[in-house]
Design a protein around this motif. Structure first.
Motif, PDB file in Angstrom:
ATOM      1  N   TRP A  19       0.974  -1.062  -0.169  1.00 23.87           N
ATOM      2  CA  TRP A  19       0.097   0.081   0.269  1.00 23.87           C
ATOM      3  C   TRP A  19       0.792   1.294  -0.049  1.00 23.87           C
ATOM      4  N   TYR A  20       0.600   2.162  -0.859  1.00 26.99           N
ATOM      5  CA  TYR A  20       1.339   3.321  -0.792  1.00 26.99           C
ATOM      6  C   TYR A  20       0.375   4.812  -0.748  1.00 26.99           C
ATOM      7  N   GLY A  21       0.883   5.535   0.179  1.00 30.19           N
ATOM      8  CA  GLY A  21      -0.102   6.859   0.097  1.00 30.19           C
ATOM      9  C   GLY A  21       0.128   7.445   1.664  1.00 30.19           C
ATOM     10  N   VAL A  36      -4.975   5.868   0.046  1.00 28.81           N
ATOM     11  CA  VAL A  36      -3.616   4.864  -0.472  1.00 28.81           C
ATOM     12  C   VAL A  36      -4.109   3.975  -1.809  1.00 28.81           C
ATOM     13  N   ILE A  37      -3.116   3.655  -2.420  1.00 26.69           N
ATOM     14  CA  ILE A  37      -3.462   2.718  -3.408  1.00 26.69           C
ATOM     15  C   ILE A  37      -2.752   1.289  -3.194  1.00 26.69           C
ATOM     16  N   SER A  75       3.750   7.258   2.674  1.00 25.87           N
ATOM     17  CA  SER A  75       4.721   6.057   3.038  1.00 25.87           C
ATOM     18  C   SER A  75       3.995   4.755   2.233  1.00 25.87           C
ATOM     19  N   LEU A  76       5.015   3.728   2.472  1.00 23.90           N
ATOM     20  CA  LEU A  76       4.863   2.544   1.463  1.00 23.90           C
ATOM     21  C   LEU A  76       4.783   1.420   2.671  1.00 23.90           C
ATOM     22  N   LYS A  77       3.722   0.852   2.571  1.00 26.83           N
ATOM     23  CA  LYS A  77       3.491  -0.187   3.988  1.00 26.83           C
ATOM     24  C   LYS A  77       3.606  -1.600   3.044  1.00 26.83           C
ATOM     25  N   SER A  91       7.665   2.328   5.361  1.00 21.08           N
ATOM     26  CA  SER A  91       8.748   3.084   5.052  1.00 21.08           C
ATOM     27  C   SER A  91       8.433   4.542   4.420  1.00 21.08           C
ATOM     28  N   ALA A  92       9.041   5.506   4.777  1.00 24.01           N
ATOM     29  CA  ALA A  92       8.835   6.742   4.362  1.00 24.01           C
ATOM     30  C   ALA A  92       8.973   6.876   2.751  1.00 24.01           C
TER      31      ALA A  92
END
Length: 110
Positions: A19-21, A36-37, A75-77, A91-92
């Motif tokens: 997930w990103y956002g 998030v996307i 951030s990226l999860k 991660s940022a």
């Protein structure tokens, strides 16, 4: 490969969820929605030799990504599996990231 050997076979790095956002914590304002996307498939496509290495640049420029919340912190999860063991990391956006890492392991409840 026959079925008997398949039980012990653990493929390398598998991205289970990406997930990103902008993630919103439960304590923040309820009207503020997470933006998030899902980037699970684009991230899996970037895995080479059971490793994923991302540089210190915004992830919005990666293939299959876009910026879901322009001008906001992102951030990226990731939830991933490495040799059958679950891992998780956040991660940022402009932080470099290398996975797999021992420190990302999720201890199993056994």
């Amino acid at each position: 490969m026959n079925a008997k050997h398949a039980v012990n076979y653990h493929p390398g790095l598998i991205i289970l969820n990406g997930w990103y956002g902008k993630f919103v914590s439960d304590t923040s304002q309820k009207q503020e929605k997470a933006k998030v996307i899902d980037v699970t498939v684009p991230l899996q496509c970037l895995v080479k030799d059971s490793k994923l290495i991302l540089t210190e640049a915004s992830k919005a420029g990666l293939p299959g990504f876009y910026d879901p919340c322009v001008g906001e912190e992102k951030s990226l999860k990731l939830l991933y599996q490495f040799r059958g063991v679950m891992h998780q990391v956040i991660s940022a956006d402009s932080e470099s990231l290398r996975i797999p890492k021992q420190s990302h392991r999720i201890e199993s409840e056994s």
